[in-house]
Design an enzyme around this catalytic site. Structure first.
Site, PDB file in Angstrom:
ATOM      1  N   GLU A  37     -19.244  -5.285  10.359  1.00 14.58           N
ATOM      2  CA  GLU A  37     -19.213  -4.415  11.277  1.00 14.58           C
ATOM      3  C   GLU A  37     -20.789  -5.283  11.668  1.00 14.58           C
ATOM      4  OE1 GLU A  37     -18.720  -3.643   8.188  1.00 14.58           O
ATOM      5  OE2 GLU A  37     -18.305  -1.258   8.695  1.00 14.58           O
ATOM      6  N   ARG A  59     -25.084  -2.143   7.483  1.00 12.00           N
ATOM      7  CA  ARG A  59     -24.574  -3.411   7.515  1.00 12.00           C
ATOM      8  C   ARG A  59     -25.100  -4.829   8.431  1.00 12.00           C
ATOM      9  NH1 ARG A  59     -20.091  -4.149   4.231  1.00 12.00           N
ATOM     10  NH2 ARG A  59     -21.312  -4.148   1.706  1.00 12.00           N
ATOM     11  N   LYS A  70       0.875  -0.963  -0.020  1.00 13.33           N
ATOM     12  CA  LYS A  70      -0.024   0.343   0.138  1.00 13.33           C
ATOM     13  C   LYS A  70       1.131   1.299   0.216  1.00 13.33           C
ATOM     14  CE  LYS A  70      -4.830   0.750   1.871  1.00 13.33           C
ATOM     15  NZ  LYS A  70      -5.344   0.769   3.032  1.00 13.33           N
TER      16      LYS A  70
HETATM   17  C1  LIG Z   1     -18.636  -1.588   5.130  1.00 14.63           C
HETATM   18  C2  LIG Z   1     -17.376  -0.899   5.330  1.00 14.63           C
HETATM   19  N1  LIG Z   1     -17.265  -1.522   6.161  1.00 14.63           N
HETATM   20  C3  LIG Z   1     -16.060   0.223   6.428  1.00 14.63           C
HETATM   21  C4  LIG Z   1     -15.215   0.697   4.719  1.00 14.63           C
HETATM   22  C5  LIG Z   1     -14.120   1.541   5.096  1.00 14.63           C
HETATM   23  N2  LIG Z   1     -12.970   1.289   4.158  1.00 14.63           N
HETATM   24  C6  LIG Z   1     -13.132   1.598   3.375  1.00 14.63           C
HETATM   25  S1  LIG Z   1     -11.669   0.892   2.356  1.00 14.63           S
HETATM   26  C7  LIG Z   1     -11.264   0.077   3.560  1.00 14.63           C
HETATM   27  C8  LIG Z   1      -9.766  -0.928   3.938  1.00 14.63           C
HETATM   28  C9  LIG Z   1      -9.966  -1.773   2.427  1.00 14.63           C
HETATM   29  O1  LIG Z   1      -9.113  -2.537   2.883  1.00 14.63           O
HETATM   30  P1  LIG Z   1      -8.686  -3.320   1.921  1.00 14.63           P
HETATM   31  O2  LIG Z   1      -9.658  -4.603   1.094  1.00 14.63           O
HETATM   32  O3  LIG Z   1      -7.537  -4.012   2.424  1.00 14.63           O
HETATM   33  O4  LIG Z   1      -8.223  -2.529   0.539  1.00 14.63           O
HETATM   34  P2  LIG Z   1      -7.206  -1.729   0.321  1.00 14.63           P
HETATM   35  O5  LIG Z   1      -7.273  -0.218   0.874  1.00 14.63           O
HETATM   36  O6  LIG Z   1      -5.871  -1.866   1.045  1.00 14.63           O
HETATM   37  O7  LIG Z   1      -6.824  -1.788  -1.411  1.00 14.63           O
HETATM   38  C10 LIG Z   1     -12.317   0.310   4.423  1.00 14.63           C
HETATM   39  C11 LIG Z   1     -12.714  -0.113   6.776  1.00 14.63           C
HETATM   40  C12 LIG Z   1     -15.982   0.157   4.091  1.00 14.63           C
HETATM   41  N3  LIG Z   1     -15.346   0.992   2.486  1.00 14.63           N
HETATM   42  N4  LIG Z   1     -17.343  -0.650   4.002  1.00 14.63           N
HETATM   43 MG   LIG Z   2      -5.519  -4.068   1.754  1.00  9.91          MG
END
Ligand SMILES: Cc1ncc(C[n+]2csc(CCOP(=O)(O)OP(=O)(O)O)c2C)c(N)n1
Ligand SMILES: [Mg+2]
Ligand SMILES: CC(=O)[C@@H](O)[C@H](O)COP(=O)(O)O
Length: 586
Positions: free
Chosen positions: A328, A356, A244
């Site tokens: 959630e 959610r 990242k």
């Molecule tokens: C239901 C829900 N909860 C929380 C979020 C907030 N959120 C957006 S991106 C993220 C992290 C995503 O991690 P990952 O899937 O590993 O993607 P990366 O950013 O590492 O590419 C979160 C917690 C969301 N978008 N949807």
């Molecule tokens: Mg990730």
């Protein structure tokens, strides 16, 4: 940027050599840093998928082949490669480029919903549709992060994808993090797969093929893996290992979250522009104090320790702060368990993500009279994060929950006070909600009746103006303007909007008309609840309900949306003026 200028669509990538692709990746990174430094956005996630996205668009032929981005916050490179470079001057701005996939922008975009862990379900659905309609020449490819895999929906979908055996390519973008390092047994399993490739672990056990782990920053290796996956014609996981923030040192080394979501920043240093004290920072500070005083108070986050302000609490009380992943539903039900075990959980999520876990709030928490406090940040219009991020659904849903109590603080002082009032409630769920951004100055009350604060009184009882939470300030301003127009306005802040305070109903019945201004969806919002309570009291005092219309609101800054939707002092003045004209006779 010579190479990038040549790329108007994915097929322009086909003729590029290895060295040209590597050079293009560098140009894309420079482009991303420059664009996001101006607008803010999801810099870290997009820097991490530059090579992955280049390989995807070289192996698959979008839009004939379908690319499904989970969350979609990592779609900037996809947009750069699909003819939208020019739009980045308006990234996340009104009338500009959405920060997520957007069908109105491009036929290359499918899922606009920025809520995590849903893309695999879309892939299963599309693969089933292709089977029913005998569509055989369109690949279904979903890009899902390791964080998104901690969401329960992802495993519901994988169970179906693996079970059915239809051709779905799952590109697992494994950078080991959501905001923070990904948690739980899955994280350990992915680490094991990264370090010691075996038979494909849990994915193979489910019945999927497993390709990898592959270096997600090696375009050639990625292309080999993706072509292999495509050729198999069955469910397959391509396990890509990425970093990242890769390629921009301030992001790649950012200790908090690798610049997962950053505001406008200095592109030379990576340091965000100065920010004012936010609502979140007030919650952070008060939670630390509460943690000092109440050993039974614990906190839960759904992979958003930093953004919800719980990081300092976690640092000070590591055994009392639980990151459950992007889960959630689990967070809410586990909170019911924590309450049963004698603790008082504070579940901190963004308001839009409470959707959610509505069933868990209703049936696991409220049905059992569990003393759980939900702290909803980003409540109301958030704006630049697009339609699926506005916190406009929570009050409409929560009004259905028997016994649940809702506080909407108007300023920092009330946030501190109402958080403490909430954690004193041990036999019912409580909710404290506040918006994104800077918190204003404290607004003093002149009287308090039950939970209801009177903020100002006019010469006559023409209008009861109810300013909910952050709109109390605009209501006070409106009250002063109306006094100059000779209209008598009583401005109140109910503080606790659910259940509707009896004192508020009594005040309403003593006025000719009522106007309620709330930064939440109109359906089932505070105005609707008060109107119902007035009817239940046998009265017909007219209520004007100012709130967020139940539509999906396009990207725009919060202030712009508030103005567009009539949630400003000026608009409230007009609403009150009309209400008096139509109101009951004096
Ligand atoms: C239901 C829900 N909860 C929380 C979020 C907030 N959120 C957006 S991106 C993220 C992290 C995503 O991690 P990952 O899937 O590993 O993607 P990366 O950013 O590492 O590419 C979160 C917690 C969301 N978008 N949807
Ligand atoms: Mg990730
Ligand atoms: C993609 C996602 O859901 C989060 O990263 C969200 O965009 C963060 O919002 P804030 O920038 O308001 O913290």
């Amino acid at each position: 940027m010579a190479l990038l200028k040549r790329i108007q669509g994915p097929r322009d990538l086909d003729g590029l050599s290895g060295p040209e692709l590597i050079a293009l990746a560098g140009e894309i990174r420079t482009f991303l840093v420059d664009a996001v430094s101006r607008s803010g956005g999801h810099l870290g996630p997009n820097l991490g998928v530059v090579e992955l996205t280049l390989a995807l668009h070289r192996v698959f032929d979008s839009p004939r082949d379908i690319l499904l981005w989970d969350v979609g916050h990592q779609c900037y490179v996809h947009k750069v490669l699909t003819g939208r470079q020019g739009g980045f001057t308006g990234l996340r701005a009104a009338g500009g480029l959405s920060g997520y996939p957007s069908r109105s922008e491009s036929e290359h975009d499918v899922i606009e919903n920025s809520h995590a862990s849903a893309a695999l379900s879309w892939a299963d659905g599309i693969a089933r549709a292709h089977e029913v309609r005998q569509v055989e020449d369109r690949a279904v490819v979903t890009i899902v992060g390791d964080g998104a895999l901690t969401g329960g929906m992802a495993w519901e979908a994988l169970n179906n994808i693996a079970g059915a055996g239809r051709p779905v390519v799952v590109v697992l973008n494994d950078n080991g993090r959501a905001y923070d390092p990904t948690v739980g047994g899955l994280a350990r399993h992915l680490t094991a797969l990264r370090e010691k490739p075996c038979d494909g672990g849990v994915f193979a056990a489910l019945g999927m093929d497993y390709v990898g782990p592959v270096d997600g920053h090696d375009i050639a290796a990625m292309e080999v893996a993706l072509r292999d996956a495509r050729s198999r014609g069955r469910p397959v996981v391509v396990h890509c290992v990425t970093r990242k923030g890769a390629g921009y040192l301030p992001s790649e080394t950012d200790p908090a979250d690798r610049h997962h979501a950053i505001g406008p920043f200095d592109r030379h240093t990576g340091v965000p522009m100065t920010t004012q004290p936010s609502w979140t920072s007030v919650f952070t500070d008060e939670m630390i104090k509460v943690g000092n005083e109440r050993e039974d108070v614990v906190a839960i986050t759904a992979a958003m320790l930093g953004p919800t302000g719980l990081a300092p609490f976690a640092e000070q009380y590591p055994s009392r702060c639980f990151d459950v992943g992007i889960a959630e539903q689990h967070a809410a039900a586990a909170a019911a368990g924590l309450a049963y075990g004698g603790l008082h959980p504070v579940v901190a999520v963004y308001a839009t993500f409470l959707n959610r876990c509505f069933d868990q709030v209703l049936m696991d928490v409220a049905l059992h009279g569990a003393g759980v406090t939900f702290v909803l940040d980003r409540a109301g219009l958030t704006g630049d994060d697009g339609p699926s991020h506005n916190g406009m659904w929570d009050l409409s849903l929560l009004q259905l929950v028997p016994g649940l109590r809702v506080a909407v603080p108007r300023d920092a002082a009330q946030l501190r006070a109402q958080l403490r009032e909430a954690i004193e409630v041990r036999d019912a769920p409580t909710v404290v909600r506040f918006p994104k951004g800077a918190v204003g100055t404290d607004i003093e009350a002149i009287e308090r009746h039950g939970p209801v604060d009177v903020l100002s009184r006019g010469s006559r009882a023409d209008v009861l103006l109810v300013g909910i939470g952050p709109l109390a300030g605009a209501a006070v301003q409106a009250g002063a303007c109306l006094a100059e127009l000779g209209i008598g306005v009583t401005v109140v802040d109910p503080r606790w909007i659910q259940p509707v305070p009896a004192a508020l109903v009594s005040m309403a019945l003593a006025h000719r008309a009522v106007v309620v201004a709330a930064d939440s969806g109109r359906a089932g919002g505070p105005g609707s609840l008060l109107a119902q309570a007035i009817r239940d009291a046998g009265a017909s005092t007219p209520v004007t309900e100012l709130g967020i219309p139940q539509v999906f609101h396009e990207t725009a800054k919060r202030a712009r949306l508030l103005a567009d939707l009539g949630l400003t002092a000026e608009a409230i003045v007009e609403a009150c003026r009309v209400a008096v004209e139509k109101g009951q006779p004096s």
